[in-house]
Design an enzyme around this catalytic site. Structure first.
Site, PDB file in Angstrom:
ATOM      1  CG  ASN A  11      -1.675   1.230   1.465  1.00 20.38           C
ATOM      2  OD1 ASN A  11      -1.768   2.067   0.571  1.00 20.38           O
ATOM      3  ND2 ASN A  11      -2.251   1.375   2.648  1.00 20.38           N
ATOM      4  CE  LYS A  13      -0.033   3.208   4.797  1.00 21.31           C
ATOM      5  NZ  LYS A  13       0.069   3.330   6.237  1.00 21.31           N
ATOM      6  CG  HIS A  97      -5.671   1.971   5.318  1.00 25.77           C
ATOM      7  ND1 HIS A  97      -5.223   2.961   6.160  1.00 25.77           N
ATOM      8  CD2 HIS A  97      -4.670   1.070   5.229  1.00 25.77           C
ATOM      9  CE1 HIS A  97      -3.989   2.656   6.547  1.00 25.77           C
ATOM     10  NE2 HIS A  97      -3.639   1.513   5.997  1.00 25.77           N
ATOM     11  CD  GLU A  99      -2.680   5.570   6.823  1.00 27.37           C
ATOM     12  OE1 GLU A  99      -2.692   5.576   5.578  1.00 27.37           O
ATOM     13  OE2 GLU A  99      -1.751   5.060   7.486  1.00 27.37           O
ATOM     14  CD  GLU A 169      -3.343  -2.477   7.623  1.00 25.99           C
ATOM     15  OE1 GLU A 169      -2.225  -2.713   7.157  1.00 25.99           O
ATOM     16  OE2 GLU A 169      -3.981  -1.451   7.372  1.00 25.99           O
ATOM     17  N   GLY A 175       2.478   2.206  10.832  1.00 27.03           N
ATOM     18  CA  GLY A 175       3.409   3.312  10.632  1.00 27.03           C
ATOM     19  C   GLY A 175       4.212   3.673  11.865  1.00 27.03           C
ATOM     20  CB  SER A 214       5.256  -1.772  11.938  1.00 22.60           C
ATOM     21  OG  SER A 214       4.871  -0.429  12.195  1.00 22.60           O
TER      22      SER A 214
HETATM   23  P1  PGA Z   1       2.863   0.288   7.673  1.00 23.78           P
HETATM   24  O1  PGA Z   1       1.393   0.495   7.056  1.00 23.78           O
HETATM   25  O2  PGA Z   1       3.387  -0.992   7.083  1.00 23.78           O
HETATM   26  O3  PGA Z   1       3.627   1.485   7.225  1.00 23.78           O
HETATM   27  O4  PGA Z   1       2.704   0.193   9.142  1.00 23.78           O
HETATM   28  C1  PGA Z   1       0.533  -0.595   6.882  1.00 23.78           C
HETATM   29  C2  PGA Z   1      -0.775  -0.078   6.345  1.00 23.78           C
HETATM   30  O5  PGA Z   1      -1.227   0.979   6.773  1.00 23.78           O
HETATM   31  O6  PGA Z   1      -1.403  -0.708   5.467  1.00 23.78           O
END
Ligand code: PGA
Length: 255
Positions: A11, A13, A97, A99, A169, A175, A214
């Site tokens: 992803n 983003k 997601h 976010e 997640e 993140g 992460s």
């Molecule tokens: P990250 O993000 O691997 O940077 O923690 C995962 C995600 O939000 O899909």
């Protein structure tokens, strides 16, 4: 029991220009084995889907997905993208997601509408669920995630459910560099599969359940050692071709 081929999804983003996205896809293509043992999915920003797709045309190792869609059909929705506009650009779409939930107020009802829209267009949805850190701290993680899954998938046919992938997640892991414990990912996957089983019966066995938060080249193998984890949704580490390819390699065939 259903054999679920693993999936590693990147992803990207809100990162990469069109040129950068093409270069990153190219570097990932160059770094992958000739026949990866798992499915590999790239999710660049909307604006790069066409260019990346053109570039990868004919490479059967890489699939493409969008990071979002609108629930409505094409119409007066400024700045939005309908599912039917995605179908000739990609096969998958990420929905819900954290976010999107946090920054754009997408709740389970919105996630459900988007899921229906995606399925009606023939897209393969990846539905992201996960508790907040506060919910985890008060011991409510399993219940929150179960509710998210129920509300997102309510009313789907068995056939539609079988086309979904769920990404677990936990927000505290996204993140932050603080990935969940593999045992927490397993507990969540087992809980999600049991909810799916109660909703859709044996079809639940075919649904892939990914872990995200992460995941990197160092910790990926910990998650993939668990048969309950069918792959990973990778954010930050998917922006570095070498690391992303290492994660794909760590995923291997179904456990
Ligand atoms: P990250 O993000 O691997 O940077 O923690 C995962 C995600 O939000 O899909």
């Amino acid at each position: 029991m259903a054999v679920r081929r693993r999936l590693v999804a990147g992803n990207w983003k809100m990162h990469t220009t069109v040129a950068e996205a093409v270069s990153l896809a190219e570097a990932i293509g160059a770094g992958l084995d000739a026949h990866p043992a798992c499915d590999v999915l790239l999710m660049p920003p909307f604006i790069s889907l066409w260019a990346v797709g053109r570039h990868l045309a004919g490479d059967p190792r890489l699939q493409l997905g969008a990071q979002n869609l609108h629930w409505a059909r094409p119409g007066p929705h400024t700045g939005e993208i309908a599912g039917s506009m995605l179908t000739d650009l990609c096969t998958h779409v990420l929905i819900g997601h954290s976010e999107r939930r946090q920054e754009f107020g997408e709740d389970d009802a919105v996630v459900h509408r988007k899921l229906e829209a995606a399925l009606s267009c023939g897209l393969l949805p990846i539905v992201a669920v996960g508790e907040t850190q506060a919910e985890r701290d008060r011991g409510a993680a399993a219940q929150v995630v179960a509710e998210q899954v129920r509300r997102a998938l309510v009313g789907l046919s068995e056939d539609e459910a079988a086309r979904c992938t769920i990404a677990y997640e936990p927000r505290g892991a996204i993140g932050t560099g603080r990935a969940a414990q593999a045992s927490d990912a397993v507990d969540a996957a087992v809980g999600i599969r049991s909810v799916l089983g109660s909703m859709f019966g044996p079809v639940a066995e075919a649904v892939r359940i990914l872990y995200g938060g992460s995941v990197d080249g160092d910790n990926a193998a910990r998650f993939f050692a668990e048969p309950a984890v069918d792959g990973a949704l990778v954010g930050g580490a998917s922006l570095r071709a070498e690391t992303f390819c290492a994660i794909v390699r760590a995923a291997g065939p179904p456990a």
